[in-house]
Design an enzyme around this catalytic site. Structure first.
Site, PDB file in Angstrom:
ATOM      1  N   ASP A  39       8.824   3.607  54.485  1.00 39.22           N
ATOM      2  CA  ASP A  39       9.718   4.512  53.751  1.00 39.22           C
ATOM      3  C   ASP A  39       9.235   5.945  53.954  1.00 39.22           C
ATOM      4  O   ASP A  39       8.040   6.223  53.907  1.00 39.22           O
ATOM      5  CB  ASP A  39       9.725   4.154  52.258  1.00 39.22           C
ATOM      6  CG  ASP A  39      10.884   4.816  51.534  1.00 39.22           C
ATOM      7  OD1 ASP A  39      11.798   4.093  51.096  1.00 39.22           O
ATOM      8  OD2 ASP A  39      10.876   6.066  51.402  1.00 39.22           O
ATOM      9  N   ILE A  40      10.170   6.853  54.179  1.00 41.16           N
ATOM     10  CA  ILE A  40       9.827   8.249  54.473  1.00 41.16           C
ATOM     11  C   ILE A  40       9.258   8.971  53.242  1.00 41.16           C
ATOM     12  O   ILE A  40       8.542   9.969  53.381  1.00 41.16           O
ATOM     13  CB  ILE A  40      11.075   8.997  55.031  1.00 41.16           C
ATOM     14  CG1 ILE A  40      10.660  10.179  55.873  1.00 41.16           C
ATOM     15  CG2 ILE A  40      12.045   9.395  53.932  1.00 41.16           C
ATOM     16  CD1 ILE A  40      11.793  10.750  56.719  1.00 41.16           C
ATOM     17  N   GLU A 105      20.751   4.984  47.660  1.00 37.42           N
ATOM     18  CA  GLU A 105      21.010   6.201  48.446  1.00 37.42           C
ATOM     19  C   GLU A 105      21.565   5.889  49.830  1.00 37.42           C
ATOM     20  O   GLU A 105      22.351   6.668  50.355  1.00 37.42           O
ATOM     21  CB  GLU A 105      19.701   6.994  48.618  1.00 37.42           C
ATOM     22  CG  GLU A 105      19.244   7.693  47.352  1.00 37.42           C
ATOM     23  CD  GLU A 105      17.867   8.300  47.514  1.00 37.42           C
ATOM     24  OE1 GLU A 105      17.337   8.328  48.640  1.00 37.42           O
ATOM     25  OE2 GLU A 105      17.316   8.722  46.486  1.00 37.42           O
ATOM     26  N   VAL A 106      21.087   4.803  50.409  1.00 48.55           N
ATOM     27  CA  VAL A 106      21.496   4.488  51.785  1.00 48.55           C
ATOM     28  C   VAL A 106      22.356   3.218  51.762  1.00 48.55           C
ATOM     29  O   VAL A 106      21.884   2.143  51.360  1.00 48.55           O
ATOM     30  CB  VAL A 106      20.265   4.279  52.698  1.00 48.55           C
ATOM     31  CG1 VAL A 106      20.718   3.972  54.123  1.00 48.55           C
ATOM     32  CG2 VAL A 106      19.365   5.508  52.677  1.00 48.55           C
ATOM     33  N   HIS A 110      19.044  -3.138  52.108  1.00 43.54           N
ATOM     34  CA  HIS A 110      17.618  -3.109  52.447  1.00 43.54           C
ATOM     35  C   HIS A 110      16.790  -3.622  51.286  1.00 43.54           C
ATOM     36  O   HIS A 110      17.176  -3.481  50.122  1.00 43.54           O
ATOM     37  CB  HIS A 110      17.161  -1.708  52.842  1.00 43.54           C
ATOM     38  CG  HIS A 110      17.527  -0.625  51.865  1.00 43.54           C
ATOM     39  ND1 HIS A 110      18.788  -0.089  51.800  1.00 43.54           N
ATOM     40  CD2 HIS A 110      16.800   0.005  50.915  1.00 43.54           C
ATOM     41  CE1 HIS A 110      18.830   0.838  50.859  1.00 43.54           C
ATOM     42  NE2 HIS A 110      17.634   0.917  50.295  1.00 43.54           N
ATOM     43  N   HIS A 112      13.099  -3.163  49.509  1.00 42.84           N
ATOM     44  CA  HIS A 112      11.883  -2.359  49.392  1.00 42.84           C
ATOM     45  C   HIS A 112      10.721  -3.319  49.127  1.00 42.84           C
ATOM     46  O   HIS A 112      10.780  -4.092  48.162  1.00 42.84           O
ATOM     47  CB  HIS A 112      11.961  -1.413  48.189  1.00 42.84           C
ATOM     48  CG  HIS A 112      13.034  -0.367  48.258  1.00 42.84           C
ATOM     49  ND1 HIS A 112      12.774   0.948  48.544  1.00 42.84           N
ATOM     50  CD2 HIS A 112      14.374  -0.432  48.048  1.00 42.84           C
ATOM     51  CE1 HIS A 112      13.894   1.651  48.508  1.00 42.84           C
ATOM     52  NE2 HIS A 112      14.880   0.832  48.198  1.00 42.84           N
TER      53      HIS A 112
HETATM   54  P1  AMP Z   1      17.759   3.247  48.150  1.00 39.11           P
HETATM   55  O1  AMP Z   1      17.787   4.295  47.059  1.00 39.11           O
HETATM   56  O2  AMP Z   1      17.436   1.900  47.622  1.00 39.11           O
HETATM   57  O3  AMP Z   1      19.027   3.299  48.965  1.00 39.11           O
HETATM   58  O4  AMP Z   1      16.541   3.614  49.089  1.00 39.11           O
HETATM   59  C1  AMP Z   1      16.646   4.380  50.236  1.00 39.11           C
HETATM   60  C2  AMP Z   1      15.237   4.632  50.713  1.00 39.11           C
HETATM   61  O5  AMP Z   1      15.307   5.081  52.036  1.00 39.11           O
HETATM   62  C3  AMP Z   1      14.480   5.704  49.897  1.00 39.11           C
HETATM   63  O6  AMP Z   1      13.285   5.129  49.371  1.00 39.11           O
HETATM   64  C4  AMP Z   1      14.205   6.791  50.929  1.00 39.11           C
HETATM   65  O7  AMP Z   1      12.940   7.414  50.762  1.00 39.11           O
HETATM   66  C5  AMP Z   1      14.281   6.018  52.229  1.00 39.11           C
HETATM   67  N1  AMP Z   1      14.656   6.793  53.400  1.00 39.11           N
HETATM   68  C6  AMP Z   1      15.669   7.687  53.530  1.00 39.11           C
HETATM   69  N2  AMP Z   1      15.725   8.162  54.776  1.00 39.11           N
HETATM   70  C7  AMP Z   1      14.735   7.566  55.468  1.00 39.11           C
HETATM   71  C8  AMP Z   1      14.267   7.636  56.817  1.00 39.11           C
HETATM   72  N3  AMP Z   1      14.837   8.438  57.721  1.00 39.11           N
HETATM   73  N4  AMP Z   1      13.213   6.868  57.171  1.00 39.11           N
HETATM   74  C9  AMP Z   1      12.621   6.050  56.270  1.00 39.11           C
HETATM   75  N5  AMP Z   1      13.007   5.941  54.998  1.00 39.11           N
HETATM   76  C10 AMP Z   1      14.058   6.681  54.587  1.00 39.11           C
END
Ligand code: AMP
Length: 124
Positions: A39-40, A105-106, A110, A112
């Site tokens: 995770d970034i 967010e994405v 996925h 975690h």
């Molecule tokens: P969620 O809120 O469950 O959708 O989590 C999205 C996760 O993706 C967050 O923990 C972010 O820090 C992570 N994230 C966003 N962009 C990237 C990226 N380019 N590479 C790795 N992790 C990312």
């Protein structure tokens, strides 16, 4: 900004770009079913994201749409990664956010994997 976690898959989301190789990631593991990467913005000493290679928006979308083989493949890969990261003994947490109320967010399903330290009381 949280996404709805429902509706059509948006191929412009950041994890789709990582899967296409359009943007880099710190890869931890890959097989026919998943890509896993750091995770970034890690929320724990170990914070790895496990994503299916196929396009699913959320947990429900994944479990409704994917084949039994793919569901098993993704879950077994996540388990293997957690084990390989040494999390089994010390303990870990597996989370998936879906939709607005979760703060997803994405919009690509996925998991975690969190661990490597004592985690704050749930929810993290
Ligand atoms: P969620 O809120 O469950 O959708 O989590 C999205 C996760 O993706 C967050 O923990 C972010 O820090 C992570 N994230 C966003 N962009 C990237 C990226 N380019 N590479 C790795 N992790 C990312």
């Amino acid at each position: 900004m949280a996404v709805k976690g429902t509706g059509a898959y948006n191929p412009e989301n950041i994890f789709a770009k990582i899967l296409r190789g359009d943007i880099p990631c710190k890869k931890v593991f890959e097989n026919e079913w998943v890509l896993a990467f750091q995770d970034i913005a890690p929320k724990a000493a170990v914070h790895v994201l496990v994503i299916p290679k196929n396009p699913y928006v959320s947990f429900i979308d994944f479990t409704k749409t994917a084949s039994e083989a793919e569901i098993a493949g993704v879950m077994k890969a996540a388990s293997l990664i957690a084990s390989d990261l040494g999390l089994e003994e010390s303990g870990y947490r597996v989370i998936t956010n879906a939709g607005e109320n979760s703060g997803q967010e994405v919009p690509h399903f996925h998991l975690h994997l969190l661990g490597g330290q004592p985690l704050p009381p749930f929810p993290v």
